[in-house]
Scaffold this motif. Structure first.
Motif, PDB file in Angstrom:
ATOM      1  N   THR A 134       0.827  -1.209  -0.264  1.00  0.00           N
ATOM      2  CA  THR A 134       0.063  -0.056  -0.016  1.00  0.00           C
ATOM      3  C   THR A 134       0.901   1.209  -0.119  1.00  0.00           C
ATOM      4  O   THR A 134       0.428   2.119  -0.642  1.00  0.00           O
ATOM      5  CB  THR A 134      -0.775  -0.002   1.076  1.00  0.00           C
ATOM      6  OG1 THR A 134      -1.787  -1.337   1.272  1.00  0.00           O
ATOM      7  CG2 THR A 134      -1.762   1.321   1.173  1.00  0.00           C
ATOM      8  N   PHE A 135       1.793   1.177   0.678  1.00  0.00           N
ATOM      9  CA  PHE A 135       2.865   2.289   0.841  1.00  0.00           C
ATOM     10  C   PHE A 135       3.508   2.781  -0.798  1.00  0.00           C
ATOM     11  O   PHE A 135       3.375   4.019  -1.091  1.00  0.00           O
ATOM     12  CB  PHE A 135       4.035   1.961   1.717  1.00  0.00           C
ATOM     13  CG  PHE A 135       5.090   3.047   1.760  1.00  0.00           C
ATOM     14  CD1 PHE A 135       4.883   4.171   3.043  1.00  0.00           C
ATOM     15  CD2 PHE A 135       6.126   3.189   1.174  1.00  0.00           C
ATOM     16  CE1 PHE A 135       5.861   5.205   2.995  1.00  0.00           C
ATOM     17  CE2 PHE A 135       6.942   4.138   1.156  1.00  0.00           C
ATOM     18  CZ  PHE A 135       6.843   5.208   2.391  1.00  0.00           C
ATOM     19  N   GLY A 136       3.729   1.616  -1.506  1.00  0.00           N
ATOM     20  CA  GLY A 136       4.263   1.968  -2.716  1.00  0.00           C
ATOM     21  C   GLY A 136       3.261   2.217  -3.607  1.00  0.00           C
ATOM     22  O   GLY A 136       3.253   2.954  -4.427  1.00  0.00           O
ATOM     23  N   ASP A 138       0.367   4.234  -3.129  1.00  0.00           N
ATOM     24  CA  ASP A 138      -0.050   5.315  -2.741  1.00  0.00           C
ATOM     25  C   ASP A 138       0.989   6.182  -3.271  1.00  0.00           C
ATOM     26  O   ASP A 138       0.685   7.468  -3.222  1.00  0.00           O
ATOM     27  CB  ASP A 138       0.147   5.380  -1.209  1.00  0.00           C
ATOM     28  CG  ASP A 138      -1.150   4.812  -0.560  1.00  0.00           C
ATOM     29  OD1 ASP A 138      -2.185   4.563  -1.291  1.00  0.00           O
ATOM     30  OD2 ASP A 138      -0.990   4.671   0.696  1.00  0.00           O
ATOM     31  N   ARG A 139       2.052   5.573  -3.802  1.00  0.00           N
ATOM     32  CA  ARG A 139       2.985   6.864  -4.569  1.00  0.00           C
ATOM     33  C   ARG A 139       3.166   6.554  -5.923  1.00  0.00           C
ATOM     34  O   ARG A 139       4.048   6.693  -6.654  1.00  0.00           O
ATOM     35  CB  ARG A 139       4.360   6.590  -3.854  1.00  0.00           C
ATOM     36  CG  ARG A 139       4.557   7.321  -2.583  1.00  0.00           C
ATOM     37  CD  ARG A 139       5.519   6.873  -1.469  1.00  0.00           C
ATOM     38  NE  ARG A 139       5.523   7.510  -0.387  1.00  0.00           N
ATOM     39  CZ  ARG A 139       4.535   7.440   0.366  1.00  0.00           C
ATOM     40  NH1 ARG A 139       3.432   6.381   0.379  1.00  0.00           N
ATOM     41  NH2 ARG A 139       4.638   7.912   1.920  1.00  0.00           N
ATOM     42  N   SER A 140       1.788   5.977  -6.586  1.00  0.00           N
ATOM     43  CA  SER A 140       1.813   5.525  -7.792  1.00  0.00           C
ATOM     44  C   SER A 140       2.688   4.733  -8.741  1.00  0.00           C
ATOM     45  O   SER A 140       3.179   4.676  -9.587  1.00  0.00           O
ATOM     46  CB  SER A 140       1.793   6.950  -8.766  1.00  0.00           C
ATOM     47  OG  SER A 140       0.868   7.895  -8.277  1.00  0.00           O
ATOM     48  N   LEU A 141       3.161   3.621  -7.506  1.00  0.00           N
ATOM     49  CA  LEU A 141       4.197   2.702  -8.167  1.00  0.00           C
ATOM     50  C   LEU A 141       3.371   1.313  -8.232  1.00  0.00           C
ATOM     51  O   LEU A 141       2.447   1.189  -7.381  1.00  0.00           O
ATOM     52  CB  LEU A 141       5.298   2.532  -7.074  1.00  0.00           C
ATOM     53  CG  LEU A 141       6.234   3.687  -6.795  1.00  0.00           C
ATOM     54  CD1 LEU A 141       7.073   3.379  -5.725  1.00  0.00           C
ATOM     55  CD2 LEU A 141       6.663   3.962  -8.127  1.00  0.00           C
TER      56      LEU A 141
END
Length: 248
Positions: A134-136, A138-141
């Motif tokens: 989710t962390f990635g 959320d940064r469009s990854l």
């Protein structure tokens, strides 16, 4: 003469440890060969928290991932043998009435190990994987996880938690045979917390503060439970001249 008398028991203990480690290693090897045949199914079961397909970059990455997951399955299947060999090693130091605890302690040790696996599989791993994915995102990854890294991540967490949940039982047994006292364990509480943080940094693949704490905090709690178990079940230290005083 005195040195020779001390050396003989030490040599017997070393030979006994080698024999039991050899037997455990052979058991793990047999289960590893069997588990390798089901490596594909195990990897598929592992990827449940991650809905997309796993990929691999290096030609041999899928092979090494299968080896790692097969080794984990072999260690888990060998836990009853490992616990039995551990009990056989410490049993001579116990009284006859204490040796009757063999079956209850065996089942308790197996239960603690399985509890650690279940706790890690149902709570820790989904939490960690979802957090990082989710962390990635959320940064469009776009998440594309390699099978080797993913399996390594899961295997280390599962085995670490499985054996970590044995800490209270091991400390209680060591206190019972007189190897340690609960006062000493309590005295080194801060050192144990530091060791837990170091082990968490080594075992966790990414060694971020989040994953370190997820592993270190349960380790510290289990150590505290071990201190309580050592206090409740530990053998009382012999007082010099106690028997003579009692006789008088």
């Amino acid at each position: 003469m005195a040195i020779t008398q001390i050396a003989h028991p030490l040599q017997r203990h070393v030979r006994d440890i080698k024999k039991r480690l050899f037997f455990v290693g052979g058991t793990i090897l047999v289960f590893f060969v069997l588990a390798f045949s089901y490596a594909e199914w195990l990897i598929d079961w592992f990827k449940r928290p991650f809905e997309d397909d796993l990929i691999f970059y290096a030609p041999a990455e899928a092979l090494f991932a299968s080896i790692k997951i097969s080794f984990m399955a072999a260690v888990i299947a060998s836990v009853p043998v490992i616990l039995y060999q551990f009990w056989q090693f410490i049993a001579p130091a116990l009284l006859k009435k204490e040796q009757r605890w063999a079956i209850p302690l065996f089942l308790l040790g197996l239960g603690f190990f399985l509890l650690g696996l279940v706790f890690c599989n149902l709570i820790i791993l989904p939490l960690v994987i979802n957090f990082f994915v989710t962390f990635g995102m959320d940064r469009s990854l776009t998440p594309e996880l390699a099978v080797g890294t993913y399996v390594d991540f899961n295997v280390k967490f599962l085995l670490a938690f499985g054996f970590a949940f044995e800490i209270p039982l091991v400390l209680s047994l060591l206190a019972r045979v007189g190897v340690v006292q609960h006062e000493v364990l309590a005295q080194y509480r801060k050192h144990a917390a530091m060791v837990a943080l170091i082990l968490s940094a080594v075992v966790t693949p990414d060694a971020t503060l989040f994953t370190m704490l997820l592993m270190a905090v349960p380790l510290i709690i289990l150590y505290e439970i071990g201190i309580l178990g050592a206090k409740m079940f530990g053998r009382k230290p012999q007082v010099p001249g106690g028997d003579q005083a009692a006789a008088i």
